[in-house]
Scaffold this active site. Structure first.
Site, PDB file in Angstrom:
ATOM      1  N   ARG A 102       0.882  -1.185   0.000  1.00 44.43           N
ATOM      2  CA  ARG A 102       0.000   0.000   0.000  1.00 44.43           C
ATOM      3  C   ARG A 102       0.908   1.219   0.000  1.00 44.43           C
ATOM      4  NH1 ARG A 102      -5.207   1.460   3.626  1.00 44.43           N
ATOM      5  NH2 ARG A 102      -6.083   0.189   1.975  1.00 44.43           N
ATOM      6  N   HIS A 129      -7.457   0.824  -6.307  1.00 43.64           N
ATOM      7  CA  HIS A 129      -7.635  -0.038  -5.126  1.00 43.64           C
ATOM      8  C   HIS A 129      -8.281  -1.352  -5.596  1.00 43.64           C
ATOM      9  CE1 HIS A 129      -7.808  -1.207  -1.089  1.00 43.64           C
ATOM     10  NE2 HIS A 129      -8.659  -0.344  -0.582  1.00 43.64           N
ATOM     11  N   GLN A 132     -10.053  -3.882  -3.122  1.00 44.80           N
ATOM     12  CA  GLN A 132     -11.344  -3.406  -2.647  1.00 44.80           C
ATOM     13  C   GLN A 132     -12.430  -3.659  -3.693  1.00 44.80           C
ATOM     14  OE1 GLN A 132     -12.201  -1.741   0.457  1.00 44.80           O
ATOM     15  NE2 GLN A 132     -14.183  -2.341  -0.371  1.00 44.80           N
ATOM     16  N   ASP A 220     -17.225   7.280  -1.586  1.00 45.61           N
ATOM     17  CA  ASP A 220     -15.949   7.198  -0.857  1.00 45.61           C
ATOM     18  C   ASP A 220     -15.678   8.583  -0.263  1.00 45.61           C
ATOM     19  OD1 ASP A 220     -13.471   6.346   0.093  1.00 45.61           O
ATOM     20  OD2 ASP A 220     -12.465   6.474  -1.863  1.00 45.61           O
ATOM     21  N   CYS A 260     -16.358   1.678   0.805  1.00 45.85           N
ATOM     22  CA  CYS A 260     -15.148   0.893   1.099  1.00 45.85           C
ATOM     23  C   CYS A 260     -14.699   1.069   2.543  1.00 45.85           C
ATOM     24  CB  CYS A 260     -14.038   1.267   0.132  1.00 45.85           C
ATOM     25  SG  CYS A 260     -13.524   2.990   0.228  1.00 45.85           S
ATOM     26  N   ARG A 288     -13.468  -8.477   1.754  1.00 44.45           N
ATOM     27  CA  ARG A 288     -12.047  -8.205   1.524  1.00 44.45           C
ATOM     28  C   ARG A 288     -11.228  -9.453   1.840  1.00 44.45           C
ATOM     29  NH1 ARG A 288     -10.051  -3.062   1.802  1.00 44.45           N
ATOM     30  NH2 ARG A 288      -8.179  -4.077   1.025  1.00 44.45           N
TER      31      ARG A 288
HETATM   32  N1  NVA Z   1      -9.934   6.861  -1.352  1.00 43.84           N
HETATM   33  C1  NVA Z   1      -9.586   6.393  -0.036  1.00 43.84           C
HETATM   34  C2  NVA Z   1      -9.848   4.919   0.078  1.00 43.84           C
HETATM   35  C3  NVA Z   1      -9.545   4.353   1.438  1.00 43.84           C
HETATM   36  C4  NVA Z   1      -9.750   2.884   1.512  1.00 43.84           C
HETATM   37  C5  NVA Z   1      -8.122   6.704   0.240  1.00 43.84           C
HETATM   38  O1  NVA Z   1      -7.295   6.528  -0.662  1.00 43.84           O
HETATM   39  O2  NVA Z   1      -7.813   7.133   1.350  1.00 43.84           O
HETATM   40  N1   CP Z   2     -11.148   0.027   2.604  1.00 41.95           N
HETATM   41  C1   CP Z   2      -9.873  -0.068   3.016  1.00 41.95           C
HETATM   42  O1   CP Z   2      -8.943  -0.325   2.240  1.00 41.95           O
HETATM   43  O2   CP Z   2      -9.714   0.093   4.357  1.00 41.95           O
HETATM   44  P1   CP Z   2      -8.337   0.299   5.138  1.00 41.95           P
HETATM   45  O3   CP Z   2      -7.792   1.632   4.721  1.00 41.95           O
HETATM   46  O4   CP Z   2      -8.732   0.263   6.588  1.00 41.95           O
HETATM   47  O5   CP Z   2      -7.395  -0.804   4.787  1.00 41.95           O
END
Ligand code: NVA
Ligand code: CP
Length: 303
Positions: A102, A129, A132, A220, A260, A288
């Protein structure tokens, strides 16, 4: 399947294979049927951003598959002090059987895949993502029974979630409708991809138009990880881009709502809508685990 870097790389058949494998693994877990397809294998999990779901579901998932997960915070790795990705990739390839990462830039994930010799799984970048969205598609299919021909709508920022949902939705035969401000549209590479789907894709800044006849509405956060400094400005820009009762009134009566998570009640979604659809949203979070177990089995070669 060698890696999971982005939805754009997957064929429809590969997406369906992941979803079918995920359904099978979920069934096996629920019925106590052993499925230790990755016995003795190790997954390194590199996190340059926070996480609740991704971390816990990958760590639990690799354990349930008979393997072991190493949590690697970028604060502790030399990568955080500037060791090049190409060296990190070649070193970790000598120890591990797979890496979940990540991070911010998609390029970093693609570089890991080019320089390493082991499967790379994208656990979120600024661009996409995919883990997800595979869980999302699994959840919609579980609730509706099919995907092909459904109307998917996404309301809000043209961010990593929007980018992945558009590609995943179109590839599985859904009609995809995006409601976002003109200033915050999805990535150009994704818009170019969607342009090949003609009327199956549409985008508008009018959210009531976007949500008309929807079978599932996604949203989101307005400010993603790394955009915390823009939060105030983004609250102004996205004001009105909210999933609420008025929006759901134009969708199909049995429209699902997906998020998500984490969710900001009162911003992109009202507390009432969130709670009314909590069952679907937490199914999505649970999936997930199952979707990522499928990705690990298919990429790390245990099956
Ligand atoms: N768009 C959000 C998704 C989190 C799972 C982010 O990148 O923070
Ligand atoms: N939806 C998601 O990826 O959650 P986290 O940021 O908690 O991993």
């Amino acid at each position: 399947m060698k890696h999971l870097l982005k939805m754009l790389d997957l064929s429809t058949d590969e997406i369906l294979e992941i979803l079918n494998t995920a359904d099978q693994l979920k069934y096996e877990l629920k019925h106590g049927i052993p499925h230790r397809h990755l016995e003795g294998k190790t997954l390194g999990m590199i996190f340059q951003k926070s996480s609740t779901r991704t971390r816990v579901s990958f760590e639990t998932g690799i354990y349930q598959l008979g393997g072991y997960g190493l949590f690697l915070s970028s604060r502790d790795l030399q990568i955080g002090r500037g060791e090049p990705v190409e060296d990190t990739a070649r070193v970790l390839s000598r120890y591990l059987d797979g890496i979940m990462i990540r991070t911010f830039q998609q390029k970093e994930v693609e570089d890991l895949a080019s320089f390493g010799t082991l499967p790379i799984i994208n656990g979120l970048t600024d661009f996409c993502h995919p883990c997800q969205v595979l869980a999302d598609l699994m959840t919609v299919r579980e609730h509706k029974g099919y995907l092909d021909g459904l109307n998917m709508c996404y309301i809000g920022d043209g961010n990593n979630m929007a980018n992945s949902l558009i590609v995943g939705g179109l590839k599985t035969g859904m009609r995809v409708s995006i409601g976002c401000p003109d200033s915050h549209q999805p990535d150009k590479a994704v818009l170019d991809f969607a342009a090949g789907y003609g009327n199956q894709y549409r985008m508008t800044s009018n959210i009531l138009e976007a949500a008309a006849d929807a079978d599932v509405i996604f949203t989101d956060v307005w400010a993603s990880m790394g955009q915390e400094d823009e939060a105030v400005e983004r609250r102004r820009i996205f004001d009105g881009y909210q999933v609420n009762d008025k929006l759901l009134a134009v969708a199909h009566a049995d429209c699902m709502v997906q998020h998500c998570l984490p969710a900001h009640r009162g911003e992109e979604i009202t507390a009432d809508v969130f709670e009314a659809h909590a069952n679907e949203i937490f199914d999505e979070a649970e999936n997930r685990l199952h979707a990522q177990k499928a990705v690990m089995v298919l990429t790390m070669g245990g099956k």
